[in-house]
Design a protein around this motif. Sequence first.
Motif, mmCIF file in Angstrom:
data_model
loop_
_atom_site.group_PDB
_atom_site.id
_atom_site.type_symbol
_atom_site.label_atom_id
_atom_site.label_comp_id
_atom_site.label_asym_id
_atom_site.label_seq_id
_atom_site.Cartn_x
_atom_site.Cartn_y
_atom_site.Cartn_z
ATOM 1 N N VAL A 10 3.544 -1.179 8.451
ATOM 2 C CA VAL A 10 3.466 0.271 8.653
ATOM 3 C C VAL A 10 3.999 0.995 7.430
ATOM 4 N N ARG A 11 3.462 2.166 7.153
ATOM 5 C CA ARG A 11 3.947 2.996 6.052
ATOM 6 C C ARG A 11 5.179 3.744 6.545
ATOM 7 N N ASP A 12 6.234 3.708 5.749
ATOM 8 C CA ASP A 12 7.460 4.450 6.050
ATOM 9 C C ASP A 12 7.436 5.705 5.185
ATOM 10 N N HIS A 13 7.184 6.841 5.804
ATOM 11 C CA HIS A 13 7.046 8.097 5.061
ATOM 12 C C HIS A 13 8.383 8.619 4.543
ATOM 13 N N ASN A 14 9.492 7.962 4.913
ATOM 14 C CA ASN A 14 10.808 8.347 4.403
ATOM 15 C C ASN A 14 11.131 7.647 3.087
ATOM 16 N N ILE A 15 10.238 6.771 2.637
ATOM 17 C CA ILE A 15 10.452 6.009 1.409
ATOM 18 C C ILE A 15 9.493 6.523 0.343
ATOM 19 N N SER A 16 10.033 6.819 -0.837
ATOM 20 C CA SER A 16 9.137 7.207 -1.931
ATOM 21 C C SER A 16 8.663 5.939 -2.627
ATOM 22 N N SER A 17 7.424 5.983 -3.083
ATOM 23 C CA SER A 17 6.829 4.819 -3.724
ATOM 24 C C SER A 17 6.012 5.270 -4.919
ATOM 25 N N ASP A 18 5.987 4.433 -5.942
ATOM 26 C CA ASP A 18 5.161 4.709 -7.116
ATOM 27 C C ASP A 18 3.746 4.178 -6.948
ATOM 28 N N VAL A 19 3.513 3.423 -5.882
ATOM 29 C CA VAL A 19 2.202 2.835 -5.638
ATOM 30 C C VAL A 19 1.313 3.898 -5.010
ATOM 31 N N LEU A 20 0.142 4.094 -5.583
ATOM 32 C CA LEU A 20 -0.792 5.088 -5.089
ATOM 33 C C LEU A 20 -1.593 4.512 -3.934
ATOM 34 N N ALA A 21 -1.486 5.138 -2.769
ATOM 35 C CA ALA A 21 -2.230 4.675 -1.601
ATOM 36 C C ALA A 21 -3.632 5.257 -1.642
ATOM 37 N N ARG A 22 -4.612 4.416 -1.392
ATOM 38 C CA ARG A 22 -6.001 4.859 -1.369
ATOM 39 C C ARG A 22 -6.619 4.474 -0.037
ATOM 40 N N PRO A 23 -6.816 5.457 0.840
ATOM 41 C CA PRO A 23 -7.416 5.156 2.132
ATOM 42 C C PRO A 23 -8.833 4.603 1.956
ATOM 43 N N LYS A 24 -9.208 3.707 2.853
ATOM 44 C CA LYS A 24 -10.557 3.138 2.800
ATOM 45 C C LYS A 24 -11.571 4.185 3.230
ATOM 46 N N LYS A 25 -12.722 4.156 2.597
ATOM 47 C CA LYS A 25 -13.786 5.083 2.936
ATOM 48 C C LYS A 25 -14.380 4.675 4.274
ATOM 49 N N ARG A 26 -14.580 5.645 5.120
ATOM 50 C CA ARG A 26 -15.217 5.382 6.415
ATOM 51 C C ARG A 26 -16.717 5.356 6.247
ATOM 52 N N SER A 27 -17.329 4.392 6.871
ATOM 53 C CA SER A 27 -18.800 4.334 6.788
ATOM 54 C C SER A 27 -19.393 5.153 7.920
ATOM 55 N N GLY A 28 -20.566 5.666 7.681
ATOM 56 C CA GLY A 28 -21.272 6.330 8.756
ATOM 57 C C GLY A 28 -21.333 7.772 8.619
#
Length: 66
Positions: free
Chosen positions: A48-66
Amino acid sequence: MRLGEEIEVEIEKGKTLFVKLVSISEPRSDGTRVVYFELNGQRREVVVRDHNISSDVLARPKKRSG
């Protein structure tokens, strides 16, 4: 939930899930944690993503098909 806590979730009449929080990992470099729990006595884990933690990693949501 708190560590060691167990809850019951009724998903429909006559069907109940028992969920117990076993442990939560230390934060990972990508801002996520691994949550370990038991579901009806079976050990499971989920990242799970912890929104209380800062990260240098860029999250890229997957594209939804359809």
